[in-house]
Design a protein around this motif. Structure first.
Motif, mmCIF file in Angstrom:
data_model
loop_
_atom_site.group_PDB
_atom_site.id
_atom_site.type_symbol
_atom_site.label_atom_id
_atom_site.label_comp_id
_atom_site.label_asym_id
_atom_site.label_seq_id
_atom_site.Cartn_x
_atom_site.Cartn_y
_atom_site.Cartn_z
ATOM 1 N N GLN A 47 14.685 -7.634 -4.462
ATOM 2 C CA GLN A 47 13.302 -8.070 -4.668
ATOM 3 C C GLN A 47 12.376 -6.858 -4.791
ATOM 4 O O GLN A 47 12.431 -5.939 -3.982
ATOM 5 C CB GLN A 47 12.859 -8.940 -3.490
ATOM 6 C CG GLN A 47 11.438 -9.424 -3.578
ATOM 7 C CD GLN A 47 11.061 -10.280 -2.367
ATOM 8 O OE1 GLN A 47 11.865 -10.526 -1.485
ATOM 9 N NE2 GLN A 47 9.826 -10.717 -2.342
ATOM 10 N N LYS A 48 11.539 -6.899 -5.806
ATOM 11 C CA LYS A 48 10.563 -5.826 -5.989
ATOM 12 C C LYS A 48 9.372 -6.081 -5.080
ATOM 13 O O LYS A 48 8.894 -7.207 -4.972
ATOM 14 C CB LYS A 48 10.126 -5.751 -7.448
ATOM 15 C CG LYS A 48 11.240 -5.314 -8.365
ATOM 16 C CD LYS A 48 10.787 -5.195 -9.791
ATOM 17 C CE LYS A 48 11.957 -4.756 -10.648
ATOM 18 N NZ LYS A 48 11.584 -4.558 -12.036
ATOM 19 N N VAL A 49 8.937 -5.026 -4.413
ATOM 20 C CA VAL A 49 7.830 -5.106 -3.473
ATOM 21 C C VAL A 49 6.822 -4.032 -3.855
ATOM 22 O O VAL A 49 7.203 -2.892 -4.127
ATOM 23 C CB VAL A 49 8.332 -4.870 -2.024
ATOM 24 C CG1 VAL A 49 7.197 -4.889 -1.037
ATOM 25 C CG2 VAL A 49 9.386 -5.906 -1.647
ATOM 26 N N PRO A 50 5.534 -4.384 -3.867
ATOM 27 C CA PRO A 50 4.528 -3.362 -4.184
ATOM 28 C C PRO A 50 4.598 -2.173 -3.215
ATOM 29 O O PRO A 50 4.795 -2.356 -2.011
ATOM 30 C CB PRO A 50 3.197 -4.105 -4.025
ATOM 31 C CG PRO A 50 3.535 -5.549 -4.153
ATOM 32 C CD PRO A 50 4.935 -5.693 -3.624
ATOM 33 N N ILE A 51 4.435 -0.988 -3.758
ATOM 34 C CA ILE A 51 4.447 0.232 -2.939
ATOM 35 C C ILE A 51 3.409 0.133 -1.820
ATOM 36 O O ILE A 51 3.662 0.571 -0.697
ATOM 37 C CB ILE A 51 4.179 1.482 -3.809
ATOM 38 C CG1 ILE A 51 5.322 1.709 -4.797
ATOM 39 C CG2 ILE A 51 3.956 2.715 -2.952
ATOM 40 C CD1 ILE A 51 6.635 2.108 -4.169
ATOM 41 N N LYS A 52 2.268 -0.473 -2.113
ATOM 42 C CA LYS A 52 1.216 -0.608 -1.095
ATOM 43 C C LYS A 52 1.732 -1.381 0.118
ATOM 44 O O LYS A 52 1.339 -1.102 1.245
ATOM 45 C CB LYS A 52 -0.013 -1.309 -1.672
ATOM 46 C CG LYS A 52 -0.786 -0.471 -2.654
ATOM 47 C CD LYS A 52 -1.971 -1.248 -3.196
ATOM 48 C CE LYS A 52 -2.716 -0.446 -4.234
ATOM 49 N NZ LYS A 52 -3.864 -1.170 -4.776
ATOM 50 N N TRP A 53 2.592 -2.373 -0.125
ATOM 51 C CA TRP A 53 3.148 -3.143 0.989
ATOM 52 C C TRP A 53 4.026 -2.252 1.858
ATOM 53 O O TRP A 53 4.017 -2.363 3.089
ATOM 54 C CB TRP A 53 3.939 -4.327 0.479
ATOM 55 C CG TRP A 53 3.123 -5.442 -0.101
ATOM 56 C CD1 TRP A 53 1.837 -5.377 -0.562
ATOM 57 C CD2 TRP A 53 3.539 -6.782 -0.291
ATOM 58 N NE1 TRP A 53 1.437 -6.601 -1.033
ATOM 59 C CE2 TRP A 53 2.463 -7.484 -0.876
ATOM 60 C CE3 TRP A 53 4.714 -7.462 -0.035
ATOM 61 C CZ2 TRP A 53 2.525 -8.834 -1.199
ATOM 62 C CZ3 TRP A 53 4.796 -8.810 -0.358
ATOM 63 C CH2 TRP A 53 3.704 -9.487 -0.927
ATOM 64 N N ILE A 80 -6.145 -1.778 8.163
ATOM 65 C CA ILE A 80 -5.161 -0.806 7.683
ATOM 66 C C ILE A 80 -4.881 -1.067 6.203
ATOM 67 O O ILE A 80 -4.851 -0.150 5.382
ATOM 68 C CB ILE A 80 -3.852 -0.898 8.505
ATOM 69 C CG1 ILE A 80 -4.087 -0.495 9.962
ATOM 70 C CG2 ILE A 80 -2.760 -0.046 7.878
ATOM 71 C CD1 ILE A 80 -2.957 -0.862 10.904
ATOM 72 N N ALA A 81 -4.688 -2.350 5.865
ATOM 73 C CA ALA A 81 -4.398 -2.734 4.482
ATOM 74 C C ALA A 81 -5.545 -2.355 3.555
ATOM 75 O O ALA A 81 -5.310 -1.829 2.457
ATOM 76 C CB ALA A 81 -4.129 -4.233 4.410
ATOM 77 N N GLU A 82 -6.757 -2.589 3.998
ATOM 78 C CA GLU A 82 -7.926 -2.258 3.181
ATOM 79 C C GLU A 82 -7.986 -0.754 2.897
ATOM 80 O O GLU A 82 -8.302 -0.331 1.782
ATOM 81 C CB GLU A 82 -9.194 -2.716 3.886
ATOM 82 C CG GLU A 82 -10.436 -2.607 3.038
ATOM 83 C CD GLU A 82 -11.669 -3.178 3.725
ATOM 84 O OE1 GLU A 82 -12.768 -2.880 3.252
ATOM 85 O OE2 GLU A 82 -11.527 -3.917 4.721
ATOM 86 N N ASN A 83 -7.630 0.042 3.899
ATOM 87 C CA ASN A 83 -7.653 1.505 3.731
ATOM 88 C C ASN A 83 -6.630 2.004 2.715
ATOM 89 O O ASN A 83 -6.770 3.108 2.190
ATOM 90 C CB ASN A 83 -7.428 2.207 5.070
ATOM 91 C CG ASN A 83 -8.621 2.073 5.998
ATOM 92 O OD1 ASN A 83 -9.735 1.835 5.552
ATOM 93 N ND2 ASN A 83 -8.375 2.222 7.287
ATOM 94 N N ILE A 84 -5.590 1.196 2.448
ATOM 95 C CA ILE A 84 -4.588 1.616 1.455
ATOM 96 C C ILE A 84 -4.707 0.839 0.149
ATOM 97 O O ILE A 84 -3.852 0.944 -0.717
ATOM 98 C CB ILE A 84 -3.153 1.518 2.016
ATOM 99 C CG1 ILE A 84 -2.823 0.101 2.455
ATOM 100 C CG2 ILE A 84 -2.944 2.500 3.135
ATOM 101 C CD1 ILE A 84 -1.375 -0.093 2.821
ATOM 102 N N GLY A 85 -5.787 0.047 0.032
ATOM 103 C CA GLY A 85 -6.050 -0.613 -1.239
ATOM 104 C C GLY A 85 -5.657 -2.072 -1.334
ATOM 105 O O GLY A 85 -5.648 -2.632 -2.423
ATOM 106 N N ILE A 86 -5.346 -2.703 -0.215
ATOM 107 C CA ILE A 86 -5.059 -4.147 -0.208
ATOM 108 C C ILE A 86 -6.275 -4.825 0.411
ATOM 109 O O ILE A 86 -6.471 -4.783 1.623
ATOM 110 C CB ILE A 86 -3.794 -4.484 0.613
ATOM 111 C CG1 ILE A 86 -2.586 -3.734 0.055
ATOM 112 C CG2 ILE A 86 -3.546 -5.986 0.615
ATOM 113 C CD1 ILE A 86 -1.324 -3.856 0.918
#
Length: 154
Positions: A73-79, A104-110
């Protein structure tokens, strides 16, 4: 699920007692547990000092991974960055609140809470952390040390 120090628990009756105790815990804690069908246990008893049981465990893991298409399964790098950031906090915390993970997620672009939920769901499904969502109270807590959770339930 692996039980170490098998030589210290050398009677089958004791191993069965451990198994019965595990079976009394909520089943959602065991979404990624590979039962030991060979011995009829939920866990795999091994002994680190003698390697007893390790070959059997290794074979079970190998069989399971070979059958599991989700490893492709492909997973986004951000995840993956999110997972690393969350698990890094194991050094100082046992769990995080959802709003902490969202920050934390917001700080990495999620920026989407829905995407954070999807990522946490995948991480839970893969056994990397525990994120139950049956109630709003459970949904708010992400256990980043599953053993801590198990110890505090029992």
């Amino acid at each position: 699920l692996v039980g170490t120090f098998m030589l210290d628990v050398n009677e089958r009756r004791k191993l069965q007692e451990i198994n019965e105790t595990l079976l009394q815990l909520p089943t959602e804690l065991f979404s990624q547990v590979l039962p030991n069908e060979k011995e009829g246990f939920l866990f795999h008893p091994i002994d680190n000092s003698t390697s007893l049981g390790i070959d059997s465990l290794r074979q079970k893991i190998h069989e399971t991974v070979r059958k599991d298409q989700s490893v492709l399964q492909k997973v986004p790098i951000k995840w993956l960055v999110l997972l690393d950031e969350v698990l890094f906090r194991r050094k100082s915390k046992n769990y995080l609140r959802f709003d902490e993970v969202a920050k934390i997620a917001e700080n990495i672009g999620i920026s989407s809470a829905d995407e954070v939920e999807l990522a946490l769901g995948l991480f839970h499904q893969k056994g990397m952390l525990v994120h139950l969502n049956a109630t709003s109270a459970l949904k708010d807590i992400i256990s980043i040390k599953p053993q801590w959770l198990i110890d505090n339930i029992s």
